[in-house]
Enzyme design. Structure first.
Site, mmCIF file in Angstrom:
data_model
loop_
_atom_site.group_PDB
_atom_site.id
_atom_site.type_symbol
_atom_site.label_atom_id
_atom_site.label_comp_id
_atom_site.label_asym_id
_atom_site.label_seq_id
_atom_site.Cartn_x
_atom_site.Cartn_y
_atom_site.Cartn_z
ATOM 1 N N ASN A 14 0.863 -1.294 -0.017
ATOM 2 C CA ASN A 14 0.147 0.159 0.171
ATOM 3 C C ASN A 14 0.790 1.390 0.115
ATOM 4 O O ASN A 14 1.611 1.580 0.927
ATOM 5 C CB ASN A 14 -0.909 0.038 1.454
ATOM 6 C CG ASN A 14 -1.791 1.272 1.284
ATOM 7 O OD1 ASN A 14 -1.508 2.219 1.084
ATOM 8 N ND2 ASN A 14 -2.833 1.079 1.861
ATOM 9 N N ASP A 72 -1.447 -3.717 9.923
ATOM 10 C CA ASP A 72 -2.671 -3.808 9.416
ATOM 11 C C ASP A 72 -3.763 -2.975 10.009
ATOM 12 O O ASP A 72 -3.627 -2.696 11.064
ATOM 13 C CB ASP A 72 -3.368 -5.351 9.909
ATOM 14 C CG ASP A 72 -4.252 -5.900 8.839
ATOM 15 O OD1 ASP A 72 -4.112 -6.233 7.680
ATOM 16 O OD2 ASP A 72 -5.525 -6.021 9.594
ATOM 17 N N GLY A 156 -6.922 6.399 1.217
ATOM 18 C CA GLY A 156 -7.987 5.645 1.935
ATOM 19 C C GLY A 156 -9.203 6.258 2.201
ATOM 20 O O GLY A 156 -9.517 7.096 1.489
ATOM 21 N N HIS A 183 -3.542 6.894 14.111
ATOM 22 C CA HIS A 183 -3.295 5.618 14.718
ATOM 23 C C HIS A 183 -1.960 5.013 14.400
ATOM 24 O O HIS A 183 -1.372 4.233 14.946
ATOM 25 C CB HIS A 183 -4.450 4.850 14.203
ATOM 26 C CG HIS A 183 -4.729 4.920 12.462
ATOM 27 N ND1 HIS A 183 -4.531 6.185 12.017
ATOM 28 C CD2 HIS A 183 -4.662 3.995 11.403
ATOM 29 C CE1 HIS A 183 -4.617 6.051 10.662
ATOM 30 N NE2 HIS A 183 -4.783 5.059 10.086
ATOM 31 N N ARG A 184 -1.557 5.242 13.019
ATOM 32 C CA ARG A 184 -0.238 4.849 12.569
ATOM 33 C C ARG A 184 0.868 5.196 13.422
ATOM 34 O O ARG A 184 1.855 4.508 13.877
ATOM 35 C CB ARG A 184 -0.082 4.928 11.155
ATOM 36 C CG ARG A 184 1.038 4.243 10.643
ATOM 37 C CD ARG A 184 0.770 4.075 8.841
ATOM 38 N NE ARG A 184 0.048 3.200 8.688
ATOM 39 C CZ ARG A 184 -1.389 3.753 8.145
ATOM 40 N NH1 ARG A 184 -1.552 4.914 8.030
ATOM 41 N NH2 ARG A 184 -2.182 2.790 7.982
HETATM 42 P P1 IMP Z 1 -5.092 -3.624 5.088
HETATM 43 O O1 IMP Z 1 -4.544 -2.978 6.442
HETATM 44 O O2 IMP Z 1 -3.830 -3.464 3.944
HETATM 45 O O3 IMP Z 1 -5.774 -4.688 5.213
HETATM 46 O O4 IMP Z 1 -5.719 -2.260 4.602
HETATM 47 C C1 IMP Z 1 -6.166 -1.272 5.342
HETATM 48 C C2 IMP Z 1 -7.144 -0.247 4.756
HETATM 49 O O5 IMP Z 1 -7.413 0.561 5.668
HETATM 50 C C3 IMP Z 1 -6.474 0.779 3.648
HETATM 51 O O6 IMP Z 1 -6.511 0.198 2.410
HETATM 52 C C4 IMP Z 1 -7.345 1.723 3.838
HETATM 53 O O7 IMP Z 1 -8.467 1.763 3.137
HETATM 54 C C5 IMP Z 1 -7.810 1.881 5.261
HETATM 55 N N1 IMP Z 1 -6.823 2.718 6.097
HETATM 56 C C6 IMP Z 1 -5.806 2.136 6.990
HETATM 57 N N2 IMP Z 1 -5.206 3.289 7.467
HETATM 58 C C7 IMP Z 1 -5.510 4.458 6.985
HETATM 59 C C8 IMP Z 1 -5.329 5.676 6.935
HETATM 60 O O8 IMP Z 1 -4.305 6.267 7.751
HETATM 61 N N3 IMP Z 1 -5.896 6.630 6.265
HETATM 62 C C9 IMP Z 1 -7.068 6.205 5.514
HETATM 63 N N4 IMP Z 1 -7.384 4.950 5.243
HETATM 64 C C10 IMP Z 1 -6.695 3.927 6.091
#
Ligand code: IMP
Length: 204
Positions: A14, A72, A156, A183-184
């Site tokens: 991502n 995640d 996202g 959060h990150r």
């Molecule tokens: P995964 O962790 O790869 O399953 O996907 C996480 C998904 O959550 C991303 O593709 C976004 O759609 C959403 N997401 C996670 N963190 C963020 C962020 O900091 N901003 C916006 N969307 C987020």
């Protein structure tokens, strides 16, 4: 300690996550999946952020022989019983774009008539050693869901998420402003402290 050169593999494809993780992990030598084109992503079969983060970090450490970090994350909306949650990336279906996921979320929330529109972003960072040990770190950011997307920043669901104490969406904040409360950033602050404690222990 990850190794003598402080090398860490960021196990995510991502681009938005890679960008933010790079900003937050200055001082580390970072490799990404672009450096390992033959390594295909694992299926995210877990039911929790912790399960998926751990399975990704373990998988990438095993396939590269490096210490690996995986993220995640997702958006939990109260009126939707915590959805989209771990399914955030594919809420509107496999291969859905960010815009499609945002549109589906707004439509679902509209149907609930919830005036509060409360939600939270959650991020779990997993660190895995090549030997398969894993450590987990969780960060969250409370907020509410806007009625329509605003701002061009981030990725996202950022254009529809208004963090607590703000009137602007994450999409309208600068990268630095988002990092101050995201959060990150919260999960990664704990992961960084852990990695530094390993380096210190190895140096003694
Ligand atoms: P995964 O962790 O790869 O399953 O996907 C996480 C998904 O959550 C991303 O593709 C976004 O759609 C959403 N997401 C996670 N963190 C963020 C962020 O900091 N901003 C916006 N969307 C987020």
């Amino acid at each position: 300690m990850p190794d003598r050169t402080n090398t860490l593999l960021i196990g995510t494809s991502n681009a938005g996550k890679v960008r933010e993780l790079r900003q937050l992990l200055h001082g580390w030598r970072l490799l990404t999946l672009a450096d390992f084109p033959a390594v295909q992503p694992p299926a995210e079969t877990g039911e929790t952020f912790e399960d998926n983060a751990a399975l990704k970090a373990r998988y990438y450490a095993a396939h590269t022989g490096l210490w690996a970090l995986a993220d995640d994350s997702g958006l939990e909306v109260e009126a939707l019983g915590g959805a989209p949650g771990v399914h955030s990336a594919r809420y509107a279906g496999a291969g859905a774009t960010d815009a499609e996921n945002v549109a589906k979320l707004l439509a679902e929330l509209q149907r609930t008539d919830d005036p509060e529109r409360r939600g939270r972003f959650v991020c779990v960072i997993a660190i895995a050693s090549p030997a398969g040990r894993t450590w987990l770190f969780r960060g969250a950011c409370e907020g509410r869901i806007a009625h329509a997307p605003r701002g061009q920043g981030g990725f996202g669901y950022d254009p529809i998420f208004i963090p607590e104490g703000e009137s602007r969406t994450f999409g309208e904040l600068s990268a630095e402003e988002k990092q101050q409360r995201s959060h990150r950033a919260r999960a990664l602050a704990q992961a960084r402290a852990f990695l530094l404690s390993l380096s210190d222990a190895a140096a003694r």
